[in-house]
Design a protein around this motif. Structure first.
Motif, PDB file in Angstrom:
ATOM      1  N   THR A 141     -29.546 -26.927   2.528  1.00  0.00           N
ATOM      2  CA  THR A 141     -29.972 -25.837   3.405  1.00  0.00           C
ATOM      3  C   THR A 141     -31.486 -25.648   3.410  1.00  0.00           C
ATOM      4  N   PHE A 142     -32.145 -25.838   2.263  1.00  0.00           N
ATOM      5  CA  PHE A 142     -33.541 -25.431   2.103  1.00  0.00           C
ATOM      6  C   PHE A 142     -34.493 -26.624   1.938  1.00  0.00           C
ATOM      7  N   ASP A 143     -35.729 -26.393   2.423  1.00  0.00           N
ATOM      8  CA  ASP A 143     -36.807 -27.376   2.247  1.00  0.00           C
ATOM      9  C   ASP A 143     -37.509 -27.188   0.906  1.00  0.00           C
ATOM     10  N   MET A 144     -37.495 -25.960   0.405  1.00  0.00           N
ATOM     11  CA  MET A 144     -38.173 -25.669  -0.855  1.00  0.00           C
ATOM     12  C   MET A 144     -37.471 -24.516  -1.560  1.00  0.00           C
ATOM     13  N   ILE A 145     -37.464 -24.575  -2.887  1.00  0.00           N
ATOM     14  CA  ILE A 145     -36.992 -23.466  -3.716  1.00  0.00           C
ATOM     15  C   ILE A 145     -38.142 -23.062  -4.622  1.00  0.00           C
ATOM     16  N   PHE A 146     -38.418 -21.766  -4.646  1.00  0.00           N
ATOM     17  CA  PHE A 146     -39.416 -21.225  -5.560  1.00  0.00           C
ATOM     18  C   PHE A 146     -38.683 -20.356  -6.571  1.00  0.00           C
ATOM     19  N   ASN A 147     -38.753 -20.753  -7.846  1.00  0.00           N
ATOM     20  CA  ASN A 147     -38.072 -20.035  -8.930  1.00  0.00           C
ATOM     21  C   ASN A 147     -39.109 -19.657  -9.982  1.00  0.00           C
ATOM     22  N   PRO A 148     -39.552 -18.377  -9.966  1.00  0.00           N
ATOM     23  CA  PRO A 148     -40.539 -17.947 -10.952  1.00  0.00           C
ATOM     24  C   PRO A 148     -39.886 -17.809 -12.327  1.00  0.00           C
ATOM     25  N   VAL A 149     -40.584 -17.281 -13.265  1.00  0.00           N
ATOM     26  CA  VAL A 149     -40.072 -17.148 -14.634  1.00  0.00           C
ATOM     27  C   VAL A 149     -38.928 -16.141 -14.625  1.00  0.00           C
ATOM     28  N   SER A 150     -37.718 -16.622 -14.317  1.00  0.00           N
ATOM     29  CA  SER A 150     -36.568 -15.719 -14.258  1.00  0.00           C
ATOM     30  C   SER A 150     -35.299 -16.342 -14.804  1.00  0.00           C
ATOM     31  N   ASN A 151     -35.303 -17.641 -15.104  1.00  0.00           N
ATOM     32  CA  ASN A 151     -34.058 -18.216 -15.610  1.00  0.00           C
ATOM     33  C   ASN A 151     -33.830 -17.875 -17.083  1.00  0.00           C
ATOM     34  N   CYS A 152     -34.743 -17.095 -17.667  1.00  0.00           N
ATOM     35  CA  CYS A 152     -34.556 -16.600 -19.031  1.00  0.00           C
ATOM     36  C   CYS A 152     -33.447 -15.548 -19.092  1.00  0.00           C
ATOM     37  N   TYR A 153     -32.943 -15.108 -17.947  1.00  0.00           N
ATOM     38  CA  TYR A 153     -31.892 -14.096 -17.926  1.00  0.00           C
ATOM     39  C   TYR A 153     -30.488 -14.688 -17.823  1.00  0.00           C
ATOM     40  N   VAL A 170     -38.466 -29.662  -2.254  1.00  0.00           N
ATOM     41  CA  VAL A 170     -39.307 -29.391  -3.425  1.00  0.00           C
ATOM     42  C   VAL A 170     -38.748 -28.200  -4.206  1.00  0.00           C
ATOM     43  N   LEU A 171     -38.689 -28.368  -5.521  1.00  0.00           N
ATOM     44  CA  LEU A 171     -38.347 -27.277  -6.435  1.00  0.00           C
ATOM     45  C   LEU A 171     -39.592 -26.924  -7.235  1.00  0.00           C
ATOM     46  N   LEU A 172     -40.081 -25.693  -7.056  1.00  0.00           N
ATOM     47  CA  LEU A 172     -41.183 -25.169  -7.866  1.00  0.00           C
ATOM     48  C   LEU A 172     -40.582 -24.158  -8.823  1.00  0.00           C
ATOM     49  N   SER A 173     -40.700 -24.420 -10.116  1.00  0.00           N
ATOM     50  CA  SER A 173     -40.093 -23.507 -11.084  1.00  0.00           C
ATOM     51  C   SER A 173     -41.079 -23.167 -12.191  1.00  0.00           C
ATOM     52  N   GLY A 174     -40.944 -21.967 -12.704  1.00  0.00           N
ATOM     53  CA  GLY A 174     -41.748 -21.524 -13.829  1.00  0.00           C
ATOM     54  C   GLY A 174     -40.826 -21.010 -14.919  1.00  0.00           C
ATOM     55  N   PHE A 175     -41.207 -21.235 -16.169  1.00  0.00           N
ATOM     56  CA  PHE A 175     -40.391 -20.737 -17.267  1.00  0.00           C
ATOM     57  C   PHE A 175     -41.246 -20.554 -18.512  1.00  0.00           C
ATOM     58  N   ALA A 176     -40.712 -19.760 -19.417  1.00  0.00           N
ATOM     59  CA  ALA A 176     -41.425 -19.480 -20.661  1.00  0.00           C
ATOM     60  C   ALA A 176     -41.356 -20.690 -21.591  1.00  0.00           C
ATOM     61  N   ASN A 177     -42.467 -20.932 -22.284  1.00  0.00           N
ATOM     62  CA  ASN A 177     -42.465 -21.916 -23.355  1.00  0.00           C
ATOM     63  C   ASN A 177     -41.424 -21.444 -24.372  1.00  0.00           C
ATOM     64  N   PRO A 178     -40.448 -22.278 -24.749  1.00  0.00           N
ATOM     65  CA  PRO A 178     -39.399 -21.800 -25.650  1.00  0.00           C
ATOM     66  C   PRO A 178     -39.935 -21.271 -26.978  1.00  0.00           C
ATOM     67  N   TYR A 217     -46.458 -20.425 -20.829  1.00  0.00           N
ATOM     68  CA  TYR A 217     -45.628 -20.681 -19.665  1.00  0.00           C
ATOM     69  C   TYR A 217     -45.823 -22.109 -19.171  1.00  0.00           C
ATOM     70  N   ILE A 218     -44.790 -22.600 -18.509  1.00  0.00           N
ATOM     71  CA  ILE A 218     -44.786 -23.956 -17.957  1.00  0.00           C
ATOM     72  C   ILE A 218     -44.304 -23.857 -16.517  1.00  0.00           C
ATOM     73  N   ALA A 219     -44.936 -24.591 -15.623  1.00  0.00           N
ATOM     74  CA  ALA A 219     -44.489 -24.680 -14.229  1.00  0.00           C
ATOM     75  C   ALA A 219     -44.264 -26.147 -13.895  1.00  0.00           C
ATOM     76  N   THR A 220     -43.203 -26.412 -13.164  1.00  0.00           N
ATOM     77  CA  THR A 220     -42.910 -27.791 -12.764  1.00  0.00           C
ATOM     78  C   THR A 220     -42.760 -27.873 -11.240  1.00  0.00           C
ATOM     79  N   LYS A 221     -43.094 -29.051 -10.736  1.00  0.00           N
ATOM     80  CA  LYS A 221     -42.831 -29.393  -9.339  1.00  0.00           C
ATOM     81  C   LYS A 221     -41.948 -30.619  -9.351  1.00  0.00           C
ATOM     82  N   SER A 222     -40.740 -30.477  -8.809  1.00  0.00           N
ATOM     83  CA  SER A 222     -39.770 -31.567  -8.787  1.00  0.00           C
ATOM     84  C   SER A 222     -39.312 -31.802  -7.363  1.00  0.00           C
ATOM     85  N   ILE A 223     -38.947 -33.046  -7.087  1.00  0.00           N
ATOM     86  CA  ILE A 223     -38.556 -33.460  -5.743  1.00  0.00           C
ATOM     87  C   ILE A 223     -37.119 -33.987  -5.759  1.00  0.00           C
ATOM     88  N   LYS A 224     -36.363 -33.612  -4.731  1.00  0.00           N
ATOM     89  CA  LYS A 224     -35.002 -34.166  -4.582  1.00  0.00           C
ATOM     90  C   LYS A 224     -35.092 -35.502  -3.882  1.00  0.00           C
TER      91      LYS A 224
END
Length: 196
Positions: free
Chosen positions: A70-82, A102-110, A189-196
């Protein structure tokens, strides 16, 4: 990526902080968030600024309510910690992204979760992976009901989980921005850019 007419999913990114930037670039933006408060803030900002945005309430720990590709891009900020199972999120992201998306995601350094609430003390108080439901301070029914309990995720499940889902990692960025003394010693924090 040109944003005009691009279909962008703001994954657990309600609140009116990030998605207005995409909407201002004439993207077709959908915000998918579990929090009523965050969705209300997103609606308030879009109304105030006069742009259109689709708001969808839902739980990213479940199957996303969107068709494949469905989408060309997903933006996921630091929220998968929940959520506990972050690899499920990456699989769903892969499913709903178009090929080349494109998947742009951010997450906390474990490692951030080692230090607990008193980061100034810089004393290790938690084992990893951190599970907020087992912490007596955070194990409050209201927090659990409202999704406010946090979980740490290893780099193996954050980055490795994206790779396992089928993504190609294109870039990675570490950021020191965080409150507390810990920022003097490590990126938080870490941010990644990944491609499908």
């Amino acid at each position: 990526m040109p944003f005009k007419k691009a279909k962008i999913l703001g994954l657990a990114s309600g609140g009116g902080q990030q998605c207005p930037v995409f909407a201002a670039q004439h993207a077709e933006v959908t915000v998918f968030d579990y929090s009523d408060k965050q969705l209300e803030l997103e609606k308030m900002v879009s109304t105030r600024e006069g742009y259109s945005i689709d708001l969808v309430k839902g739980d990213m720990s479940k199957t996303f309510p969107f068709e494949d590709e469905t989408f060309d891009m997903i933006f996921n900020p630091v929220s998968n910690c929940y959520i506990q199972d972050v690899e499920h999120v990456w699989q769903e992201c892969f499913r709903v992204l178009k090929k080349g998306g494109v998947l742009l995601s951010g997450f906390a350094n474990p490692a951030l979760y080692l230090f607990g609430e008193d980061e100034e003390a810089l004393q290790v108080v938690n084992k990893l992976p951190y599970d907020g439901t087992k912490n007596t301070v955070e194990n409050d029914e209201e927090l659990i009901k409202n999704g406010g309990v946090q979980f740490s995720h290893s780099l193996e499940t954050q980055i490795g989980g994206q790779l396992k889902a089928g993504f190609t990692l294109q870039d990675l960025y570490e950021d020191h921005h965080h409150k507390g003394k810990i920022t003097e010693y490590m990126p938080c924090y870490i941010a990644t850019k990944s491609i499908k």
